[in-house]
Design an enzyme around this catalytic site. Structure first.
Site, PDB file in Angstrom:
ATOM      1  N   ASP A  26      80.519  46.269  14.268  1.00  0.00           N
ATOM      2  CA  ASP A  26      80.305  47.716  14.204  1.00  0.00           C
ATOM      3  C   ASP A  26      78.867  48.079  13.870  1.00  0.00           C
ATOM      4  O   ASP A  26      78.564  49.254  13.631  1.00  0.00           O
ATOM      5  CB  ASP A  26      81.243  48.330  13.159  1.00  0.00           C
ATOM      6  CG  ASP A  26      81.032  47.727  11.771  1.00  0.00           C
ATOM      7  OD1 ASP A  26      80.958  46.485  11.662  1.00  0.00           O
ATOM      8  OD2 ASP A  26      80.934  48.494  10.791  1.00  0.00           O
ATOM      9  N   HIS A  27      77.980  47.105  13.864  1.00  0.00           N
ATOM     10  CA  HIS A  27      76.618  47.308  13.371  1.00  0.00           C
ATOM     11  C   HIS A  27      75.774  48.213  14.254  1.00  0.00           C
ATOM     12  O   HIS A  27      74.769  48.768  13.803  1.00  0.00           O
ATOM     13  CB  HIS A  27      75.921  45.955  13.228  1.00  0.00           C
ATOM     14  CG  HIS A  27      76.637  44.980  12.351  1.00  0.00           C
ATOM     15  ND1 HIS A  27      77.887  44.480  12.657  1.00  0.00           N
ATOM     16  CD2 HIS A  27      76.285  44.405  11.190  1.00  0.00           C
ATOM     17  CE1 HIS A  27      78.267  43.642  11.713  1.00  0.00           C
ATOM     18  NE2 HIS A  27      77.327  43.579  10.805  1.00  0.00           N
ATOM     19  N   GLY A  28      76.153  48.356  15.531  1.00  0.00           N
ATOM     20  CA  GLY A  28      75.329  49.129  16.456  1.00  0.00           C
ATOM     21  C   GLY A  28      75.126  50.570  16.035  1.00  0.00           C
ATOM     22  O   GLY A  28      74.038  51.125  16.211  1.00  0.00           O
ATOM     23  N   VAL A  29      76.168  51.189  15.472  1.00  0.00           N
ATOM     24  CA  VAL A  29      76.022  52.566  15.000  1.00  0.00           C
ATOM     25  C   VAL A  29      75.068  52.616  13.810  1.00  0.00           C
ATOM     26  O   VAL A  29      74.209  53.499  13.705  1.00  0.00           O
ATOM     27  CB  VAL A  29      77.395  53.163  14.615  1.00  0.00           C
ATOM     28  CG1 VAL A  29      77.215  54.499  13.898  1.00  0.00           C
ATOM     29  CG2 VAL A  29      78.251  53.360  15.859  1.00  0.00           C
ATOM     30  N   TYR A 146      82.334  48.972  -1.225  1.00  0.00           N
ATOM     31  CA  TYR A 146      81.138  48.420  -1.856  1.00  0.00           C
ATOM     32  C   TYR A 146      80.654  49.389  -2.930  1.00  0.00           C
ATOM     33  O   TYR A 146      80.953  50.587  -2.891  1.00  0.00           O
ATOM     34  CB  TYR A 146      80.025  48.214  -0.829  1.00  0.00           C
ATOM     35  CG  TYR A 146      80.429  47.370   0.349  1.00  0.00           C
ATOM     36  CD1 TYR A 146      80.681  46.011   0.216  1.00  0.00           C
ATOM     37  CD2 TYR A 146      80.569  47.945   1.620  1.00  0.00           C
ATOM     38  CE1 TYR A 146      81.051  45.238   1.297  1.00  0.00           C
ATOM     39  CE2 TYR A 146      80.938  47.180   2.704  1.00  0.00           C
ATOM     40  CZ  TYR A 146      81.182  45.824   2.544  1.00  0.00           C
ATOM     41  OH  TYR A 146      81.555  45.071   3.612  1.00  0.00           O
ATOM     42  N   ARG A 148      77.508  51.134  -4.267  1.00  0.00           N
ATOM     43  CA  ARG A 148      76.134  51.459  -3.886  1.00  0.00           C
ATOM     44  C   ARG A 148      75.802  52.861  -4.376  1.00  0.00           C
ATOM     45  O   ARG A 148      76.373  53.835  -3.908  1.00  0.00           O
ATOM     46  CB  ARG A 148      75.969  51.385  -2.363  1.00  0.00           C
ATOM     47  CG  ARG A 148      76.156  49.977  -1.803  1.00  0.00           C
ATOM     48  CD  ARG A 148      76.212  49.946  -0.302  1.00  0.00           C
ATOM     49  NE  ARG A 148      76.372  48.583   0.188  1.00  0.00           N
ATOM     50  CZ  ARG A 148      76.647  48.253   1.442  1.00  0.00           C
ATOM     51  NH1 ARG A 148      76.783  49.214   2.348  1.00  0.00           N
ATOM     52  NH2 ARG A 148      76.777  46.996   1.797  1.00  0.00           N
ATOM     53  N   LYS A 177      88.163  44.539   1.761  1.00  0.00           N
ATOM     54  CA  LYS A 177      86.961  43.739   1.997  1.00  0.00           C
ATOM     55  C   LYS A 177      85.925  44.088   0.941  1.00  0.00           C
ATOM     56  O   LYS A 177      85.566  45.260   0.775  1.00  0.00           O
ATOM     57  CB  LYS A 177      86.407  44.030   3.392  1.00  0.00           C
ATOM     58  CG  LYS A 177      85.053  43.379   3.681  1.00  0.00           C
ATOM     59  CD  LYS A 177      84.569  43.733   5.075  1.00  0.00           C
ATOM     60  CE  LYS A 177      83.183  43.192   5.340  1.00  0.00           C
ATOM     61  NZ  LYS A 177      82.719  43.472   6.726  1.00  0.00           N
ATOM     62  N   GLY A 202      79.966  39.211   4.448  1.00  0.00           N
ATOM     63  CA  GLY A 202      78.900  38.221   4.566  1.00  0.00           C
ATOM     64  C   GLY A 202      77.555  38.746   4.123  1.00  0.00           C
ATOM     65  O   GLY A 202      76.720  37.998   3.632  1.00  0.00           O
ATOM     66  N   GLY A 203      77.329  40.046   4.300  1.00  0.00           N
ATOM     67  CA  GLY A 203      76.051  40.622   3.897  1.00  0.00           C
ATOM     68  C   GLY A 203      74.913  40.184   4.819  1.00  0.00           C
ATOM     69  O   GLY A 203      75.102  39.925   6.007  1.00  0.00           O
ATOM     70  N   GLY A 230      80.076  39.422   9.789  1.00  0.00           N
ATOM     71  CA  GLY A 230      79.493  39.753  11.077  1.00  0.00           C
ATOM     72  C   GLY A 230      78.240  38.986  11.422  1.00  0.00           C
ATOM     73  O   GLY A 230      78.271  38.010  12.169  1.00  0.00           O
ATOM     74  N   ARG A 231      77.098  39.406  10.872  1.00  0.00           N
ATOM     75  CA  ARG A 231      75.809  38.846  11.298  1.00  0.00           C
ATOM     76  C   ARG A 231      75.713  37.336  11.134  1.00  0.00           C
ATOM     77  O   ARG A 231      75.102  36.653  11.970  1.00  0.00           O
ATOM     78  CB  ARG A 231      74.675  39.527  10.511  1.00  0.00           C
ATOM     79  CG  ARG A 231      74.329  40.897  11.020  1.00  0.00           C
ATOM     80  CD  ARG A 231      73.471  41.668  10.048  1.00  0.00           C
ATOM     81  NE  ARG A 231      74.225  42.031   8.851  1.00  0.00           N
ATOM     82  CZ  ARG A 231      73.748  42.804   7.875  1.00  0.00           C
ATOM     83  NH1 ARG A 231      72.511  43.255   7.954  1.00  0.00           N
ATOM     84  NH2 ARG A 231      74.491  43.124   6.836  1.00  0.00           N
TER      85      ARG A 231
END
Length: 265
Positions: A26-29, A146, A148, A177, A202-203, A230-231
């Protein structure tokens, strides 16, 4: 548990181990088309060939990643979003609904919450309302939670991570998660105080594959239910082999050295 929800969870979790390998894409957004996500269908094929249980994408990528052949793959549609270009990047807004995810063929949905943010109350409300709709339709809900915000000194601190997991559980998530706390003893506190499966994030990209496999192995030793990373997966030089190695650790109880041997062959 609702029968429909149980059936969908079986498409996300390995029903024999009750663990899962989820790869969020989902990182593209959030940050744009980063390395590894240029071609969604290509990376999905590589992950499926490695044996990943499910992928997580925004609604527009469902069609882009759909394949007409090969093994099945659990689909989680992410419902919330923000971008790093925003003055409020930690404020997640709902961008679709449980019902739309169902029409897209989803096996589960996910919502992102940043506790400690100035907009925490909005995101908590979104999580609670989404949990109600997801439960009504028998749709599994993954909560990414998370810490933050201005009061957060260390988002990996065991007390903070345990609080994140508890928030997700108490507001109705079926899977939570959270960040990994760094060692099995401290992560055990997180899993023991949460009565739904806990998977680790994973961060940022880790320095080595061994570090990744050791983190996953240690989280499982502490009662974790797998990973949603993800990454560190889709940006690996060989995502298929890496997922095969992760599969050995998560579902076959292999050692880190045994998993690394898979990568070397």
């Amino acid at each position: 548990m609702n029968t429909g929800k149980a059936l969908r969870l079986d498409r996300i979790f390995n029903r024999n181990t009750r663990r899962t390998i989820i790869v969020p894409m989902d990182h593209g957004v959030t940050v744009g088309p980063i390395k590894g996500l240029e071609d969604i269908r290509d990376i999905v094929t590589k992950l499926v060939n490695g044996g990943a249980n499910a992928g997580l994408v925004h609604k527009g990528c469902v069609a882009c990643g759909h394949r007409s052949e090969g093994k099945d793959f659990g689909l989680i549609v992410h419902l919330s979003a923000s971008t790093t270009l925003s003055p409020y990047p930690n404020r997640k807004a709902l961008v679709t609904t449980v019902e739309e995810a169902m029409r897209l063929g989803a096996d589960g949905v996910s919502v992102h919450v940043n506790i400690g943010d100035d907009n925490e109350s909005l995101m908590l409300e979104q999580l609670g309302r989404t949990a109600e709709r997801a439960d009504y339709w028998g749709m599994p809900l993954l909560a990414m939670v998370y810490a933050r915000g201005p009061k957060i000194k260390n988002e990996y601190a065991p007390d903070v991570v345990a609080h994140c997991a508890r928030v997700g559980m108490e507001l109705g998530a079926d899977v939570v998660k959270v960040n990994y706390t760094g060692d099995p003893d401290s992560f055990l506190r997180v899993t023991e105080s949460c009565c739904v499966p806990v998977v680790i994030a994973g961060g940022e990209k880790l320095d080595s594959t061994r570090d990744l496999l050791e983190m996953v192995k240690n989280s499982l030793m502490a009662g974790g239910a797998g990973l949603s990373i993800g990454r560190n997966v889709f940006q690996h030089e060989n995502p298929t082999r890496l997922v095969q190695a992760l599969n050995a650790v998560v579902h076959e109880s292999a050692s880190v050295d045994e998993a690394l041997h898979i990568l070397d062959n």
